[in-house]
Design a protein around this motif. Structure first.
Motif, PDB file in Angstrom:
ATOM      1  N   ASN A 191      -5.872   8.436  -6.555  1.00 33.84           N
ATOM      2  CA  ASN A 191      -6.599   7.197  -6.998  1.00 33.84           C
ATOM      3  C   ASN A 191      -6.237   6.930  -8.386  1.00 33.84           C
ATOM      4  O   ASN A 191      -6.226   5.812  -8.897  1.00 33.84           O
ATOM      5  CB  ASN A 191      -8.031   7.307  -6.759  1.00 33.84           C
ATOM      6  CG  ASN A 191      -8.464   7.096  -5.330  1.00 33.84           C
ATOM      7  OD1 ASN A 191      -7.893   6.432  -4.559  1.00 33.84           O
ATOM      8  ND2 ASN A 191      -9.608   7.957  -4.942  1.00 33.84           N
ATOM      9  N   THR A 192      -6.071   8.014  -9.230  1.00 33.87           N
ATOM     10  CA  THR A 192      -5.612   7.805 -10.594  1.00 33.87           C
ATOM     11  C   THR A 192      -4.495   7.455 -10.915  1.00 33.87           C
ATOM     12  O   THR A 192      -4.004   6.420 -11.793  1.00 33.87           O
ATOM     13  CB  THR A 192      -5.988   9.234 -11.264  1.00 33.87           C
ATOM     14  OG1 THR A 192      -7.222   9.478 -11.285  1.00 33.87           O
ATOM     15  CG2 THR A 192      -5.708   8.894 -12.719  1.00 33.87           C
ATOM     16  N   GLN A 193      -3.263   7.965 -10.206  1.00 31.25           N
ATOM     17  CA  GLN A 193      -2.030   7.654 -10.254  1.00 31.25           C
ATOM     18  C   GLN A 193      -1.458   6.516  -9.582  1.00 31.25           C
ATOM     19  O   GLN A 193      -0.254   6.001 -10.127  1.00 31.25           O
ATOM     20  CB  GLN A 193      -1.164   8.938 -10.216  1.00 31.25           C
ATOM     21  CG  GLN A 193      -1.575   9.996 -11.229  1.00 31.25           C
ATOM     22  CD  GLN A 193      -0.696  11.182 -11.187  1.00 31.25           C
ATOM     23  OE1 GLN A 193       0.470  11.022 -10.881  1.00 31.25           O
ATOM     24  NE2 GLN A 193      -1.142  12.285 -11.919  1.00 31.25           N
ATOM     25  N   MET A 249       0.854  -1.013  -0.097  1.00 25.98           N
ATOM     26  CA  MET A 249       0.238  -0.099  -0.032  1.00 25.98           C
ATOM     27  C   MET A 249       0.762   1.216   0.074  1.00 25.98           C
ATOM     28  O   MET A 249       1.978   1.233   0.728  1.00 25.98           O
ATOM     29  CB  MET A 249      -1.022  -0.008   1.062  1.00 25.98           C
ATOM     30  CG  MET A 249      -1.778   1.519   1.398  1.00 25.98           C
ATOM     31  SD  MET A 249      -2.624   1.593   2.902  1.00 25.98           S
ATOM     32  CE  MET A 249      -4.040   1.078   2.045  1.00 25.98           C
ATOM     33  N   VAL A 250       0.462   2.397  -0.849  1.00 24.81           N
ATOM     34  CA  VAL A 250       1.288   3.485  -0.772  1.00 24.81           C
ATOM     35  C   VAL A 250       1.067   4.204   0.273  1.00 24.81           C
ATOM     36  O   VAL A 250      -0.200   4.296   1.013  1.00 24.81           O
ATOM     37  CB  VAL A 250       0.666   4.270  -2.110  1.00 24.81           C
ATOM     38  CG1 VAL A 250       1.420   5.738  -2.218  1.00 24.81           C
ATOM     39  CG2 VAL A 250       0.976   3.486  -3.378  1.00 24.81           C
ATOM     40  N   PHE A 303      -6.846  16.269  -4.808  1.00 24.04           N
ATOM     41  CA  PHE A 303      -5.636  15.276  -4.393  1.00 24.04           C
ATOM     42  C   PHE A 303      -5.972  13.997  -4.424  1.00 24.04           C
ATOM     43  O   PHE A 303      -5.158  12.970  -4.866  1.00 24.04           O
ATOM     44  CB  PHE A 303      -5.050  16.137  -3.293  1.00 24.04           C
ATOM     45  CG  PHE A 303      -3.785  15.078  -2.586  1.00 24.04           C
ATOM     46  CD1 PHE A 303      -2.685  15.449  -3.278  1.00 24.04           C
ATOM     47  CD2 PHE A 303      -4.068  14.280  -1.707  1.00 24.04           C
ATOM     48  CE1 PHE A 303      -1.476  14.722  -2.730  1.00 24.04           C
ATOM     49  CE2 PHE A 303      -3.061  13.705  -1.066  1.00 24.04           C
ATOM     50  CZ  PHE A 303      -1.699  13.890  -1.766  1.00 24.04           C
ATOM     51  N   SER A 304      -7.175  13.840  -3.654  1.00 25.06           N
ATOM     52  CA  SER A 304      -7.601  12.260  -3.510  1.00 25.06           C
ATOM     53  C   SER A 304      -7.880  11.697  -4.906  1.00 25.06           C
ATOM     54  O   SER A 304      -7.434  10.611  -5.095  1.00 25.06           O
ATOM     55  CB  SER A 304      -9.128  12.281  -2.835  1.00 25.06           C
ATOM     56  OG  SER A 304      -9.220  10.931  -2.672  1.00 25.06           O
ATOM     57  N   ARG A 305      -8.411  12.320  -5.905  1.00 26.79           N
ATOM     58  CA  ARG A 305      -8.640  11.936  -7.360  1.00 26.79           C
ATOM     59  C   ARG A 305      -7.372  11.658  -7.957  1.00 26.79           C
ATOM     60  O   ARG A 305      -7.231  10.597  -8.423  1.00 26.79           O
ATOM     61  CB  ARG A 305      -9.495  12.880  -8.077  1.00 26.79           C
ATOM     62  CG  ARG A 305     -10.126  12.473  -9.355  1.00 26.79           C
ATOM     63  CD  ARG A 305     -10.900  13.581  -9.820  1.00 26.79           C
ATOM     64  NE  ARG A 305     -11.009  14.666  -9.739  1.00 26.79           N
ATOM     65  CZ  ARG A 305     -11.994  15.738  -8.953  1.00 26.79           C
ATOM     66  NH1 ARG A 305     -12.954  14.815  -8.768  1.00 26.79           N
ATOM     67  NH2 ARG A 305     -11.720  16.748  -8.713  1.00 26.79           N
ATOM     68  N   GLY A 321      -9.004   5.686   3.330  1.00 20.61           N
ATOM     69  CA  GLY A 321      -8.345   4.703   3.238  1.00 20.61           C
ATOM     70  C   GLY A 321      -6.988   4.717   3.077  1.00 20.61           C
ATOM     71  O   GLY A 321      -6.402   3.696   2.911  1.00 20.61           O
ATOM     72  N   TRP A 322      -6.250   5.851   2.922  1.00 19.15           N
ATOM     73  CA  TRP A 322      -4.891   5.937   2.997  1.00 19.15           C
ATOM     74  C   TRP A 322      -4.297   5.847   4.169  1.00 19.15           C
ATOM     75  O   TRP A 322      -4.513   6.146   5.208  1.00 19.15           O
ATOM     76  CB  TRP A 322      -4.400   7.438   2.149  1.00 19.15           C
ATOM     77  CG  TRP A 322      -5.002   7.392   0.754  1.00 19.15           C
ATOM     78  CD1 TRP A 322      -6.070   8.010   0.420  1.00 19.15           C
ATOM     79  CD2 TRP A 322      -4.530   6.783  -0.414  1.00 19.15           C
ATOM     80  NE1 TRP A 322      -6.420   7.928  -1.145  1.00 19.15           N
ATOM     81  CE2 TRP A 322      -5.352   7.310  -1.460  1.00 19.15           C
ATOM     82  CE3 TRP A 322      -3.206   6.122  -0.588  1.00 19.15           C
ATOM     83  CZ2 TRP A 322      -5.037   6.975  -2.823  1.00 19.15           C
ATOM     84  CZ3 TRP A 322      -2.960   5.908  -2.042  1.00 19.15           C
ATOM     85  CH2 TRP A 322      -4.044   6.203  -3.016  1.00 19.15           C
TER      86      TRP A 322
END
Length: 154
Positions: free
Chosen positions: A149-151, A1-2, A144-146, A30-31
């Motif tokens: 999730n994208t990268q 997990m990042v 930022f969250s998007r 969830g991070w």
């Protein structure tokens, strides 16, 4: 997990408040987040394959706050490859002063210089425009969250 490391430079507590809010919100979605109020060079380098968020105010004539200045100087002097590190910077300041958000801009430049990959342009929080520094964070946090999730994968 990042992992997401939130590194704070606060002189009067506002940047600390913003960083705590961002870390809390990211953890809620969830991070894996860790907040560093007394950030250290070795700790920053551990995030070379993860995500670094710098939240800093600007003091004096565009200078780093005392809590984060040693980290900034060590990274500037010693370097460190951050080519697999994604980052974002939140700068706090007052646009009535000529060095508005300069500490944050210095971080943007330094992280990019050592290969870091920006997730978003720097968020500038202007004390002369908003009484509540968390208000500008809401829209930025969604972006930022998007980007996370994208990268990156959770």
């Amino acid at each position: 997990m990042v992992k997401v490391g939130v590194f704070v430079g606060s002189e009067f507590g506002t940047a600390e408040r913003v960083a705590t809010h961002l870390a809390h919100q990211l953890a809620l979605i969830g991070w894996q987040v860790q907040l560093y109020s007394q950030p250290e060079y070795e700790v920053l380098l551990r995030y070379h394959q993860d995500v670094v968020v710098i939240v800093t105010s600007t003091t004096g004539q565009g200078e780093q706050p005392k809590a984060i200045a040693p980290l900034y100087e060590q990274l500037r002097e010693l370097g460190g490859y951050l080519g697999h590190c994604h980052y974002a910077v939140v700068g706090l300041g007052d646009s009535r002063y000529p060095d508005f958000c300069q500490a944050g801009r210095h971080w943007q430049q330094l992280l990019a210089e050592y290969g870091g990959q920006p997730l978003l342009p720097m968020l500038e929080i202007d004390a002369s425009e908003t009484l509540d520094s968390l208000v500008p964070c809401k829209a930025w946090l969604k972006q930022f969250s998007r980007q996370l999730n994208t990268q990156l994968t959770v």
